[in-house]
Write an enzyme that holds these catalytic residues in place. Structure first.
Site, PDB file in Angstrom:
ATOM      1  CG  ASP A  11       1.347 -27.840  21.381  1.00 22.69           C
ATOM      2  OD1 ASP A  11       0.073 -27.354  21.996  1.00 22.69           O
ATOM      3  OD2 ASP A  11       1.402 -29.081  20.974  1.00 22.69           O
ATOM      4  NE  ARG A  37      -1.020 -30.310  24.158  1.00 21.46           N
ATOM      5  CZ  ARG A  37      -1.977 -29.400  24.736  1.00 21.46           C
ATOM      6  NH1 ARG A  37      -2.693 -29.292  25.563  1.00 21.46           N
ATOM      7  NH2 ARG A  37      -2.031 -28.258  23.607  1.00 21.46           N
ATOM      8  CG  ASN A  38       3.722 -30.130  24.433  1.00 25.90           C
ATOM      9  OD1 ASN A  38       3.307 -31.388  24.442  1.00 25.90           O
ATOM     10  ND2 ASN A  38       2.849 -29.385  23.685  1.00 25.90           N
ATOM     11  CG  ASP A  88       6.578 -32.512  22.861  1.00 23.83           C
ATOM     12  OD1 ASP A  88       6.943 -33.256  21.955  1.00 23.83           O
ATOM     13  OD2 ASP A  88       6.535 -32.990  23.955  1.00 23.83           O
TER      14      ASP A  88
END
Ligand code: ADE
Length: 312
Positions: A151, A155-156, A169
């Protein structure tokens, strides 16, 4: 290292992670007479299924395998598995996630131009390429530890002091071996390689490389949503039929070449993170503006809010 619950004082909410809330906290380390350290604590939702708890424990096991801290990967400091909810204690990274950091810069940029001030407060070309380079180094380390992220997206990635980027994450990360399938769950379709969108959902370090290319695009466009005119499902279908993101007009061919290489349809044709890292460091060294922010057209790069449909 196992913490007792009374060693941790929650201070305030930082956000919502994939398992539950993330808090800023103060942790008292045993034998630490100096005082305490500010940390981030990830918790599992109050009524989480045992599957979610298992996923968090998997993240914990994954992070425990990363023996040496790496400057571009969020470091595990400890855990508290006896508490309810289970807590994961990680280093506190003060400037939030990279996606918000990039989008915030758009606002500053508009205000700055409106006031005819200098660009000193906004991100520069070298900052942006350095973000990409740092993430590639973090990913190089994870790949060397047989960790597949699954992922990887702006955003991570978290932004620390002095614009340091740290890959975070590991929620979807799984231990080796290289090839594994995961059970059905909502997926970050716009960042996914064709082979991970197919029925087999085959994840490898090479599918992380594909996502890294999309992350590069997010950096270049200051946090735009990839394929903004399509729904995530439409994008997924087209990616499987060979669709690639187009070159932003304000990005050089050299930089787009690096991005595009991440999107070879055949996973083995994609470069390893070590090569991406070397290529990006060459761009930093050549002192050319590879992201021409003075030509950046805000209106072209829609910044859609994430919808539940696409990201877990
Ligand atoms: N948000 C999620 N994880 C975080 C961390 N480690 N530090 C700061 N904010 C966060």
């Amino acid at each position: 290292m196992e913490f007792e619950a009374d060693q941790i004082t929650l201070l305030g909410e930082l956000g919502e992670g994939q398992f539950g809330k993330v808090y800023k906290a103060r942790a008292r380390f045993v034998n630490d007479y100096q005082g305490s350290t500010i940390v981030a604590v990830k918790t599992v939702k109050a009524h989480a299924s045992s599957e979610v708890r298992d996923d968090m424990l998997k993240e914990l096991r994954m992070m425990m395998r990363l023996l040496d801290p790496h400057p571009n990967v969020v470091t595990l400091l400890g855990y508290c598995t006896k508490s309810d909810p289970v807590m994961l204690v990680v280093e506190y990274v003060p400037n939030g996630d990279l996606l918000s950091f990039l989008r915030k810069d758009r606002t500053v940029r508009n205000v700055t131009y409106a006031n005819l001030h200098t660009e000193s407060r906004t991100l520069q070309n070298t900052d942006l390429i350095s973000f990409a380079w740092q993430v590639s180094k973090g990913m190089c380390y994870l790949a060397s530890m047989q960790c597949i992220h699954r992922d990887l997206a702006a955003r991570n990635v978290l932004v620390g002091e002095h614009k340091t980027c740290k890959v975070s994450d590991f929620g979807l990360a799984r231990e080796g071996p290289e090839y594994k399938k995961i059970k059905d769950s909502p997926l970050p379709l716009r960042w996914m390689a064709p082979e991970t969108l197919s029925i087999d959902r085959l994840y490898t370090t090479k599918s992380d490389v594909w996502s890294f290319g999309v992350l590069l695009y997010e950096i270049v466009t200051l946090g735009s949503t990839p394929y903004p005119t399509m729904t995530a499902q439409q994008a997924a279908e087209k990616i499987q039929r060979g669709l690639k993101l187009q070159k932003p007009a304000h990005c050089t061919d050299d930089l787009y070449f690096i991005m595009e290489n991440c999107w070879h349809f055949l996973p083995n044709e994609r470069p390893p993170f070590s090569e991406l890292s070397a290529a990006l460091s060459r761009l930093i060294m050549d002192e050319k503006d590879h992201i021409m922010l003075n030509q950046y057209d805000e209106h072209q790069y829609a910044n859609l809010e994430r919808s539940a449909e696409e990201v877990c």
